[in-house]
Design a protein around this motif. Structure first.
Motif, PDB file in Angstrom:
ATOM      1  N   ASN A  49      -9.588   2.690   3.086  1.00  0.00           N
ATOM      2  CA  ASN A  49      -8.595   3.820   3.628  1.00  0.00           C
ATOM      3  C   ASN A  49      -8.642   5.039   2.751  1.00  0.00           C
ATOM      4  O   ASN A  49      -7.678   5.848   2.594  1.00  0.00           O
ATOM      5  CB  ASN A  49      -7.084   3.205   3.701  1.00  0.00           C
ATOM      6  CG  ASN A  49      -7.128   2.067   4.986  1.00  0.00           C
ATOM      7  OD1 ASN A  49      -7.999   2.008   5.631  1.00  0.00           O
ATOM      8  ND2 ASN A  49      -5.707   1.754   5.201  1.00  0.00           N
ATOM      9  N   VAL A  50      -9.947   5.370   2.399  1.00  0.00           N
ATOM     10  CA  VAL A  50      -9.915   6.536   1.295  1.00  0.00           C
ATOM     11  C   VAL A  50     -10.974   7.262   1.542  1.00  0.00           C
ATOM     12  O   VAL A  50     -12.162   6.818   1.753  1.00  0.00           O
ATOM     13  CB  VAL A  50     -10.172   6.106  -0.237  1.00  0.00           C
ATOM     14  CG1 VAL A  50     -10.217   7.023  -1.076  1.00  0.00           C
ATOM     15  CG2 VAL A  50      -8.703   5.282  -0.702  1.00  0.00           C
ATOM     16  N   ASN A  78      -5.889   9.845   1.147  1.00  0.00           N
ATOM     17  CA  ASN A  78      -5.712   8.422   1.618  1.00  0.00           C
ATOM     18  C   ASN A  78      -5.294   8.402   3.153  1.00  0.00           C
ATOM     19  O   ASN A  78      -4.861   9.569   3.633  1.00  0.00           O
ATOM     20  CB  ASN A  78      -4.362   7.862   0.951  1.00  0.00           C
ATOM     21  CG  ASN A  78      -4.708   7.756  -0.466  1.00  0.00           C
ATOM     22  OD1 ASN A  78      -5.586   6.741  -0.862  1.00  0.00           O
ATOM     23  ND2 ASN A  78      -3.773   8.362  -1.360  1.00  0.00           N
ATOM     24  N   ARG A 111       0.835  -1.324  -0.056  1.00  0.00           N
ATOM     25  CA  ARG A 111      -0.140  -0.005  -0.004  1.00  0.00           C
ATOM     26  C   ARG A 111       0.975   1.279  -0.175  1.00  0.00           C
ATOM     27  O   ARG A 111       0.590   2.221  -0.509  1.00  0.00           O
ATOM     28  CB  ARG A 111      -1.074   0.064   1.123  1.00  0.00           C
ATOM     29  CG  ARG A 111      -1.888   0.987   1.111  1.00  0.00           C
ATOM     30  CD  ARG A 111      -2.899   0.980   2.068  1.00  0.00           C
ATOM     31  NE  ARG A 111      -3.838   2.156   2.229  1.00  0.00           N
ATOM     32  CZ  ARG A 111      -3.775   3.046   3.019  1.00  0.00           C
ATOM     33  NH1 ARG A 111      -2.750   3.242   3.882  1.00  0.00           N
ATOM     34  NH2 ARG A 111      -4.678   4.176   2.912  1.00  0.00           N
ATOM     35  N   GLN A 171      -9.987  13.152  -3.492  1.00  0.00           N
ATOM     36  CA  GLN A 171      -9.769  11.905  -2.340  1.00  0.00           C
ATOM     37  C   GLN A 171      -8.339  12.132  -1.584  1.00  0.00           C
ATOM     38  O   GLN A 171      -7.572  12.699  -2.151  1.00  0.00           O
ATOM     39  CB  GLN A 171      -9.421  10.789  -3.317  1.00  0.00           C
ATOM     40  CG  GLN A 171     -10.604  10.386  -4.202  1.00  0.00           C
ATOM     41  CD  GLN A 171     -10.664   8.901  -4.754  1.00  0.00           C
ATOM     42  OE1 GLN A 171      -9.348   8.793  -5.379  1.00  0.00           O
ATOM     43  NE2 GLN A 171     -11.638   8.053  -4.746  1.00  0.00           N
ATOM     44  N   LEU A 215       1.035   4.322  -2.923  1.00  0.00           N
ATOM     45  CA  LEU A 215       0.600   5.600  -2.754  1.00  0.00           C
ATOM     46  C   LEU A 215       1.795   6.482  -3.355  1.00  0.00           C
ATOM     47  O   LEU A 215       1.661   7.336  -3.815  1.00  0.00           O
ATOM     48  CB  LEU A 215       0.598   5.715  -1.302  1.00  0.00           C
ATOM     49  CG  LEU A 215      -0.813   5.279  -0.516  1.00  0.00           C
ATOM     50  CD1 LEU A 215      -0.661   5.516   0.915  1.00  0.00           C
ATOM     51  CD2 LEU A 215      -1.809   5.982  -1.071  1.00  0.00           C
ATOM     52  N   THR A 232     -13.640  10.417   0.342  1.00  0.00           N
ATOM     53  CA  THR A 232     -13.806  11.106  -1.167  1.00  0.00           C
ATOM     54  C   THR A 232     -14.891  12.056  -0.947  1.00  0.00           C
ATOM     55  O   THR A 232     -15.843  11.919  -0.128  1.00  0.00           O
ATOM     56  CB  THR A 232     -14.173  10.143  -2.017  1.00  0.00           C
ATOM     57  OG1 THR A 232     -13.244   8.996  -2.197  1.00  0.00           O
ATOM     58  CG2 THR A 232     -14.577  10.657  -3.350  1.00  0.00           C
ATOM     59  N   GLU A 284       1.509   6.406  -6.955  1.00  0.00           N
ATOM     60  CA  GLU A 284       0.376   7.231  -7.377  1.00  0.00           C
ATOM     61  C   GLU A 284       0.729   8.767  -7.316  1.00  0.00           C
ATOM     62  O   GLU A 284       0.214   9.350  -8.151  1.00  0.00           O
ATOM     63  CB  GLU A 284      -0.955   6.695  -6.599  1.00  0.00           C
ATOM     64  CG  GLU A 284      -1.985   7.491  -7.047  1.00  0.00           C
ATOM     65  CD  GLU A 284      -3.190   7.182  -5.921  1.00  0.00           C
ATOM     66  OE1 GLU A 284      -4.037   8.223  -5.628  1.00  0.00           O
ATOM     67  OE2 GLU A 284      -3.309   6.093  -5.451  1.00  0.00           O
TER      68      GLU A 284
END
Length: 149
Positions: A68-69, A99, A18, A97, A22, A71, A25
């Motif tokens: 874990n997001v 995180n 993860r 969004q 992240l 929005t 991204e």
């Protein structure tokens, strides 16, 4: 902007998928600064996200927490039949969004005077908190008192 190759870390790390996702991204995300927002630390395990949403009403905004997001989405309702000479207040749809780290939960979301405030709290389960382990002796207590005498 520089891009980094995380493949050497993938080969020698287990369970950090993860985190690497992240980071990857973040490198490839194009920067869209709309709507403007602040992230504040209110305490050791308390945070607040403030999003400036001028021109939006409460029913045109949705806040969703999944996994874990977090929005935040906004979409204006019916188009007004106004003739603008200049339009400086944006009314475009958006999707922002955030995180969230493990055990961070959304507690409240309040909308007042064009400002959306979302309060977050990190609540670590009791089973995950550090605990003190008692150290026991192999020798019975009776034998210890005899040796001392």
């Amino acid at each position: 902007m520089r891009t980094y190759d995380f493949s050497p870390l993938w080969r020698s790390s287990i369970g950090f998928d993860r985190l690497f996702d992240l980071l990857d991204e973040t490198q490839h995300r194009s920067e869209d600064n709309y709507p403007p927002y602040n992230i504040e630390r209110l305490g050791e395990d308390r945070y607040q996200i403030s999003v400036a949403l001028a021109g939006f009403s409460q029913d045109e905004i949705s806040v969703t927490a999944e996994q874990n997001v977090l929005t935040v989405e906004g979409r204006k309702g019916e188009k007004d039949q106004h003739e603008f000479l200049y339009r400086g207040i944006s009314a475009r749809p958006f999707k922002r969004q955030f995180n969230l780290a493990d055990y961070v939960q959304v507690k409240t979301a309040m909308f007042d005077n064009g400002l959306l405030r979302i309060e977050l709290v990190r609540e670590i389960p009791e089973a995950m908190k550090p605990r003190r382990i008692a150290i026991e002796s192999d020798a019975p207590a009776a034998q210890l008192t005899q040796k001392a005498a």
